[in-house]
Design a protein around this motif. Structure first.
Motif, short mmCIF file in Angstrom:
data_model
loop_
_atom_site.label_atom_id
_atom_site.label_comp_id
_atom_site.label_asym_id
_atom_site.label_seq_id
_atom_site.Cartn_x
_atom_site.Cartn_y
_atom_site.Cartn_z
N ALA A 21 0.80 -1.24 0.00
CA ALA A 21 0.00 0.00 0.00
C ALA A 21 0.83 1.28 0.00
O ALA A 21 0.30 2.37 0.25
CB ALA A 21 -0.99 0.01 1.18
N VAL A 22 2.11 1.17 -0.29
CA VAL A 22 2.94 2.38 -0.39
C VAL A 22 2.77 3.09 -1.74
O VAL A 22 3.20 4.23 -1.91
CB VAL A 22 4.44 2.08 -0.14
N GLY A 23 2.19 2.37 -2.71
CA GLY A 23 1.94 2.97 -4.02
C GLY A 23 2.74 2.37 -5.17
O GLY A 23 2.84 2.97 -6.24
N LYS A 24 3.27 1.17 -4.96
CA LYS A 24 4.11 0.54 -5.99
C LYS A 24 3.39 0.41 -7.33
O LYS A 24 3.92 0.76 -8.38
CB LYS A 24 4.59 -0.85 -5.51
N THR A 25 2.17 -0.12 -7.25
CA THR A 25 1.42 -0.36 -8.48
C THR A 25 1.09 0.96 -9.18
O THR A 25 1.16 1.06 -10.41
CB THR A 25 0.13 -1.15 -8.16
N GLN A 26 0.77 1.97 -8.40
CA GLN A 26 0.42 3.27 -8.99
C GLN A 26 1.64 3.94 -9.62
O GLN A 26 1.52 4.59 -10.66
CB GLN A 26 -0.19 4.18 -7.92
N PHE A 36 -3.22 7.07 -13.28
CA PHE A 36 -3.39 6.77 -11.86
C PHE A 36 -4.78 6.19 -11.74
O PHE A 36 -5.76 6.77 -12.21
CB PHE A 36 -3.26 8.04 -11.01
N LYS A 41 -6.92 -2.73 -7.79
CA LYS A 41 -6.23 -3.81 -7.12
C LYS A 41 -6.63 -5.12 -7.67
O LYS A 41 -7.80 -5.37 -7.88
CB LYS A 41 -6.39 -3.77 -5.60
N ASN A 124 7.10 7.93 -1.50
CA ASN A 124 5.91 8.22 -2.31
C ASN A 124 4.83 8.90 -1.46
O ASN A 124 4.90 8.94 -0.24
CB ASN A 124 5.39 6.93 -2.93
N LYS A 125 3.83 9.40 -2.15
CA LYS A 125 2.68 10.14 -1.59
C LYS A 125 3.11 11.52 -1.09
O LYS A 125 2.57 12.04 -0.10
CB LYS A 125 1.95 9.34 -0.50
N ASP A 127 2.40 14.22 -2.20
CA ASP A 127 1.28 15.17 -2.24
C ASP A 127 0.59 15.31 -0.89
O ASP A 127 -0.06 16.34 -0.64
CB ASP A 127 0.26 14.72 -3.31
N SER A 154 5.05 11.70 -6.18
CA SER A 154 3.62 11.51 -6.03
C SER A 154 3.11 10.79 -7.27
O SER A 154 3.07 11.38 -8.36
CB SER A 154 2.89 12.85 -5.88
N ALA A 155 2.74 9.53 -7.09
CA ALA A 155 2.14 8.80 -8.21
C ALA A 155 0.79 9.42 -8.56
O ALA A 155 0.38 9.44 -9.71
CB ALA A 155 1.97 7.33 -7.85
N LEU A 156 0.13 9.97 -7.54
CA LEU A 156 -1.18 10.60 -7.77
C LEU A 156 -1.06 11.80 -8.71
O LEU A 156 -1.80 11.91 -9.68
CB LEU A 156 -1.76 11.04 -6.41
#
Ligand code: GDP
Length: 177
Positions: A21-26, A36, A41, A124-125, A127, A154-156
């Motif tokens: 949930a750290v944002g790897k996939t994003q 994004f 999931k 990551n994150k 933002d 920020s992947a977002l």
């Protein structure tokens, strides 16, 4: 293959690791597809995406592997690391524990991956400024100490994802060429 008839000079395998949930996939879909996805999931099982880029006039196909949830079960196997030339080690700047586990992930890489692997630490994150609990300086210090490259992303919003991947691919190129 590649874009049209373009010749691929190199294929670089890159693995993305870090806690759930750290944002790897994003991060991966941001780099590979510039997307994004708010309701991602995620099937279990290793998967990769590719993007072909030009660095130093060479056409490089980055083959970027996602754990696809296996890190939850500590089931990231040596097959995942095999042949990897680079690693994106991701934590979440709003979750201290994910940063505290980074040392463990580095050990895992040193144990299973090739010892010339290029490692980039990613906070990551970025933002979520009001929720930050991991100071940038802590990560800079750790990265310098361990010989890792470091970016906050920020992947977002897309911030720095491109820069982090291009830097990693350039550094891999310097190792292999
Ligand atoms: P993974 O388990 O490491 O692959 O993490 P995911 O890519 O599935 O992301 C986990 C959660 O964090 C999802 O709800 C994402 O929407 C969210 N997320 C990922 N990257 C970012 C980011 O850069 N900023 C914010 N605010 N949320 C993000």
């Amino acid at each position: 293959q590649g874009r049209g008839h373009e010749k691929i000079d190199y294929v670089f395998k890159v693995v993305v690791i870090g806690d759930s949930a750290v944002g790897k996939t994003q991060i991966l879909s941001r780099f590979a597809k510039n997307e994004f996805c708010f309701d991602s999931k995620s099937t279990i099982g290793v998967e990769f995406q590719t993007r072909t880029v030009t660095i130093n006039s060479k056409v490089i196909k980055a083959q970027i592997w996602d754990t696809a949830g296996q890190e939850r079960y500590r089931a990231v196997t040596s097959a995942y690391y095999r042949g990897a030339l680079g690693a994106m080690l991701v934590y979440d700047i709003t979750k201290r524990q994910t940063f505290d586990h980074v040392a463990r992930w580095v050990e895992e890489l040193r144990a299973h991956a090739d010892n010339t692997i290029v490692i980039t630490l990613i906070g990551n994150k970025a933002d979520l400024v009001d929720l930050r609990v991991v100071p940038t300086e802590d990560a800079v210090e750790f990265a310098e100490d361990q010989g890792l490259f470091f970016f906050e992303t920020s992947a977002l919003r897309g911030d720095n994802v491109e820069a982090a991947f291009f830097n990693l691919l350039e550094e891999i190129y310097n190792v292999v060429s």
